[in-house]
Design a protein around this motif. Structure first.
Motif, PDB file in Angstrom:
ATOM      1  N   UNK A 153      -4.940   6.508 -15.438  1.00  0.00           N
ATOM      2  CA  UNK A 153      -4.488   5.288 -16.119  1.00  0.00           C
ATOM      3  C   UNK A 153      -2.959   5.302 -16.193  1.00  0.00           C
ATOM      4  N   UNK A 154      -2.342   4.157 -16.136  1.00  0.00           N
ATOM      5  CA  UNK A 154      -2.920   2.817 -16.008  1.00  0.00           C
ATOM      6  C   UNK A 154      -3.447   2.544 -14.598  1.00  0.00           C
ATOM      7  N   UNK A 155      -4.271   1.513 -14.502  1.00  0.00           N
ATOM      8  CA  UNK A 155      -4.814   1.122 -13.208  1.00  0.00           C
ATOM      9  C   UNK A 155      -3.700   0.597 -12.299  1.00  0.00           C
ATOM     10  N   UNK A 156      -3.779   0.958 -11.014  1.00  0.00           N
ATOM     11  CA  UNK A 156      -2.793   0.511 -10.034  1.00  0.00           C
ATOM     12  C   UNK A 156      -3.464  -0.441  -9.051  1.00  0.00           C
ATOM     13  N   UNK A 157      -2.888  -1.610  -8.901  1.00  0.00           N
ATOM     14  CA  UNK A 157      -3.415  -2.627  -7.991  1.00  0.00           C
ATOM     15  C   UNK A 157      -2.344  -3.019  -6.988  1.00  0.00           C
ATOM     16  N   UNK A 158      -2.698  -3.098  -5.715  1.00  0.00           N
ATOM     17  CA  UNK A 158      -1.773  -3.597  -4.708  1.00  0.00           C
ATOM     18  C   UNK A 158      -1.770  -5.120  -4.771  1.00  0.00           C
ATOM     19  N   UNK A 159      -0.619  -5.675  -5.074  1.00  0.00           N
ATOM     20  CA  UNK A 159      -0.437  -7.127  -5.080  1.00  0.00           C
ATOM     21  C   UNK A 159       0.801  -7.423  -4.240  1.00  0.00           C
ATOM     22  N   UNK A 160       0.577  -7.779  -3.003  1.00  0.00           N
ATOM     23  CA  UNK A 160       1.684  -7.975  -2.075  1.00  0.00           C
ATOM     24  C   UNK A 160       2.473  -9.229  -2.424  1.00  0.00           C
ATOM     25  N   UNK A 161       3.758  -9.151  -2.179  1.00  0.00           N
ATOM     26  CA  UNK A 161       4.627 -10.303  -2.397  1.00  0.00           C
ATOM     27  C   UNK A 161       4.167 -11.485  -1.550  1.00  0.00           C
ATOM     28  N   UNK A 162       4.404 -12.669  -2.052  1.00  0.00           N
ATOM     29  CA  UNK A 162       4.064 -13.878  -1.309  1.00  0.00           C
ATOM     30  C   UNK A 162       5.224 -14.856  -1.351  1.00  0.00           C
ATOM     31  N   UNK A 163       5.214 -15.819  -0.447  1.00  0.00           N
ATOM     32  CA  UNK A 163       6.258 -16.839  -0.437  1.00  0.00           C
ATOM     33  C   UNK A 163       5.627 -18.212  -0.234  1.00  0.00           C
TER      34      UNK A 163
ATOM     35  N   UNK B  86       0.818  -1.204   0.000  1.00  0.00           N
ATOM     36  CA  UNK B  86       0.000   0.000   0.000  1.00  0.00           C
ATOM     37  C   UNK B  86       0.851   1.252   0.000  1.00  0.00           C
ATOM     38  N   UNK B  87       1.987   1.216   0.720  1.00  0.00           N
ATOM     39  CA  UNK B  87       2.902   2.354   0.756  1.00  0.00           C
ATOM     40  C   UNK B  87       3.446   2.656  -0.635  1.00  0.00           C
ATOM     41  N   UNK B  88       3.792   1.625  -1.380  1.00  0.00           N
ATOM     42  CA  UNK B  88       4.308   1.816  -2.734  1.00  0.00           C
ATOM     43  C   UNK B  88       3.211   2.381  -3.642  1.00  0.00           C
ATOM     44  N   UNK B  89       1.993   1.865  -3.526  1.00  0.00           N
ATOM     45  CA  UNK B  89       0.871   2.377  -4.323  1.00  0.00           C
ATOM     46  C   UNK B  89       0.609   3.847  -4.011  1.00  0.00           C
ATOM     47  N   UNK B  90       0.647   4.207  -2.742  1.00  0.00           N
ATOM     48  CA  UNK B  90       0.437   5.605  -2.348  1.00  0.00           C
ATOM     49  C   UNK B  90       1.525   6.505  -2.913  1.00  0.00           C
ATOM     50  N   UNK B  91       2.752   6.005  -2.949  1.00  0.00           N
ATOM     51  CA  UNK B  91       3.862   6.780  -3.495  1.00  0.00           C
ATOM     52  C   UNK B  91       3.663   7.047  -4.983  1.00  0.00           C
TER      53      UNK B  91
ATOM     54  N   UNK C 224      12.759  -1.404  11.328  1.00  0.00           N
ATOM     55  CA  UNK C 224      12.276  -0.050  11.126  1.00  0.00           C
ATOM     56  C   UNK C 224      11.045  -0.102  10.221  1.00  0.00           C
ATOM     57  N   UNK C 225      10.166   0.877  10.363  1.00  0.00           N
ATOM     58  CA  UNK C 225       8.893   0.880   9.626  1.00  0.00           C
ATOM     59  C   UNK C 225       9.075   1.440   8.223  1.00  0.00           C
ATOM     60  N   UNK C 226       9.950   0.813   7.444  1.00  0.00           N
ATOM     61  CA  UNK C 226      10.259   1.276   6.098  1.00  0.00           C
ATOM     62  C   UNK C 226       9.304   0.658   5.087  1.00  0.00           C
ATOM     63  N   UNK C 227       8.674   1.497   4.269  1.00  0.00           N
ATOM     64  CA  UNK C 227       7.804   1.015   3.197  1.00  0.00           C
ATOM     65  C   UNK C 227       6.715   0.095   3.689  1.00  0.00           C
ATOM     66  N   UNK C 228       6.610  -1.076   3.043  1.00  0.00           N
ATOM     67  CA  UNK C 228       5.545  -2.021   3.375  1.00  0.00           C
ATOM     68  C   UNK C 228       5.789  -2.830   4.626  1.00  0.00           C
ATOM     69  N   UNK C 229       6.931  -2.637   5.298  1.00  0.00           N
ATOM     70  CA  UNK C 229       7.197  -3.395   6.524  1.00  0.00           C
ATOM     71  C   UNK C 229       6.115  -3.121   7.568  1.00  0.00           C
ATOM     72  N   UNK C 230       5.648  -1.872   7.609  1.00  0.00           N
ATOM     73  CA  UNK C 230       4.594  -1.522   8.555  1.00  0.00           C
ATOM     74  C   UNK C 230       3.275  -2.227   8.291  1.00  0.00           C
ATOM     75  N   UNK C 231       3.125  -2.794   7.081  1.00  0.00           N
ATOM     76  CA  UNK C 231       1.927  -3.561   6.760  1.00  0.00           C
ATOM     77  C   UNK C 231       2.068  -5.022   7.178  1.00  0.00           C
TER      78      UNK C 231
ATOM     79  N   UNK D 252       0.901 -14.682  10.436  1.00  0.00           N
ATOM     80  CA  UNK D 252       0.656 -13.508   9.591  1.00  0.00           C
ATOM     81  C   UNK D 252       0.960 -13.815   8.137  1.00  0.00           C
ATOM     82  N   UNK D 253       2.107 -14.433   7.892  1.00  0.00           N
ATOM     83  CA  UNK D 253       2.505 -14.752   6.520  1.00  0.00           C
ATOM     84  C   UNK D 253       1.596 -15.822   5.923  1.00  0.00           C
ATOM     85  N   UNK D 254       1.306 -16.845   6.708  1.00  0.00           N
ATOM     86  CA  UNK D 254       0.464 -17.937   6.206  1.00  0.00           C
ATOM     87  C   UNK D 254      -0.923 -17.446   5.818  1.00  0.00           C
ATOM     88  N   UNK D 255      -1.457 -16.483   6.562  1.00  0.00           N
ATOM     89  CA  UNK D 255      -2.820 -15.995   6.319  1.00  0.00           C
ATOM     90  C   UNK D 255      -2.902 -14.983   5.184  1.00  0.00           C
TER      91      UNK D 255
END
Length: 390
Positions: free
Chosen positions: A177-187, A163-168, A316-323, A366-369
């Motif tokens: 346009x183009x449309x922006x979608x938040x798609x968080x990394x997964x493992x 979300x932080x990257x999308x807001x930036x 530290x709460x850098x970028x998406x870490x806070x999410x 958190x990661x599993x969910x």
């Protein structure tokens, strides 16, 4: 047949395209062991390869550590050599030829310079472009920022890793346009599990007692990671808790600076440099706490891996870490400007190791969910279908 050689001219290899599958071409500057690069073989392993065929172009021949991982998952990898960003621009013709020869239907670019060249090639070849933004725009060099913004409209879809990257993006790019979608990394949470016994046994390797608390990190040695700050925090913690050990896994352009700082702080008895490792899981398995002092981030894949391995995050709460981290529940979170707060906050956990285990278990949950690779791949394939359908 797999193409993995370094191309020395614009001639492309054999055409492997199966007309029944959608052909996707990933373009990325390098295939070293960075977070974005490491996601490529992980997502490829989960994609429906009866429906999709995946190709990969990269430019920096000396950063090829992930090539073998992609090939093992049936990816088709080609290097079009370029020494710098200016030379990358000169490879537009070769990329367009590759797109046409292999009947590419979607171009998926990662990070700004690959994005710029991919958009140009996509426009010339009349192929839609999907772009994944991995960092906040405020952190880009002026030239990177300009070319990225100037060409940004020439793509079908933008995926932001947090979300932080999308807001930036929205703060700096004021078009609809183009449309922006938040798609968080997964493992792959099944792969990154502490319950799997792996070699080497890292604690034995470094003569670390099983009862000792181990704090570590896996990363590329880049300025944004602030590893000299990391070392200062580690030193202060060890001054109070002399049985704590520290492990740093990785390498990079700042290696000499980081090693010199560690030497100046006289940390050799309790700090262990593991170097660049193709397999990081044994090292994560040895860690109790995964600490980051980054100045900026997107959504770090290394942090997701560590949390999945039940390492308590302290960052530290850098970028998406806070999410990712809820301070006091599944880890420790401090302001970017005050990384030294990690010293006091972690002291409370080191005194009571059961608190570390409880937070680490919550981190895994958190990661599993919310950050599984299966969820990410399903969203990617939905995006590809939308883009092809127009």
């Amino acid at each position: 047949m797999i193409i993995s050689k370094v191309e020395t001219n614009t001639t492309v290899g054999p055409v492997l395209t199966n007309g029944k599958r959608t052909v996707v071409l990933h373009i990325i500057k390098s295939l070293g062991r960075g977070g974005a690069e490491m996601l490529l073989p992980e997502t490829l392993a989960k994609h429906n390869q009866s429906q999709y065929e995946f190709h990969y172009i990269y430019f920096l021949p000396w950063k090829d550590q992930v090539v073998g991982d992609i090939e093992r998952e049936n990816g088709i990898v080609t290097c079009i050599p370029a020494k710098n960003n200016i030379q990358i621009f000169g490879k537009t013709g070769a990329i367009v030829q590759y797109i046409k020869t292999h009947k590419v239907q979607i171009i998926h670019c990662h990070m700004p310079w690959a994005g710029v060249i991919g958009r140009i090639a996509g426009r010339l070849a009349k192929v839609p472009v999907v772009y994944t933004e991995h960092n906040k725009w405020e952190r880009y060099h002026k030239a990177t920022y300009f070319f990225n913004k100037y060409s940004f409209s020439s793509q079908a879809k933008v995926l932001a890793v947090s979300g932080e990257v999308a807001n930036s993006i929205q703060k700096h790019y004021h078009k609809n346009t183009p449309a922006i979608q938040v798609l968080r990394n997964g493992i792959n949470i099944d792969k990154f599990s502490r319950d799997i016994q792996m070699e080497p046994l890292v604690r034995s390797l470094y003569n670390i007692p099983e009862t000792a608390i181990v704090i570590g990190i896996t990363c590329v040695f880049r300025k944004q990671k602030r590893l000299t700050t990391w070392l200062e925090v580690a030193k202060q913690l060890h001054n109070v808790f002399t049985d704590v050990h520290f492990i740093i896994v990785g390498d990079g352009v700042l290696k000499e600076e980081v090693y010199a700082k560690a030497k100046a702080l006289d940390m050799h008895n309790y700090l262990h440099f593991a170097g660049l490792q193709a397999e990081v899981r044994p090292y994560l398995q040895a860690m109790d706490i995964f600490m980051m002092t980054s100045e900026f981030e997107g959504l770090p894949v290394a942090l997701l891996e560590a949390m999945s391995m039940r390492c308590m995050p302290a960052c530290t709460a850098a970028g998406g870490i806070g999410e990712l981290i809820q301070d006091g529940e599944n880890g420790v979170l401090v302001p970017i400007e005050e990384p030294e707060q990690l010293i006091n906050k972690l002291s409370e956990y080191i005194l009571y190791p059961e608190k570390i285990k409880a937070a680490a278990q919550h981190a895994r949950q958190t990661v599993a969910s919310n950050f599984s690779i299966q969820t990410m791949v399903a969203a990617l394939e939905n995006t590809y279908e939308e883009v092809v359908a127009g």
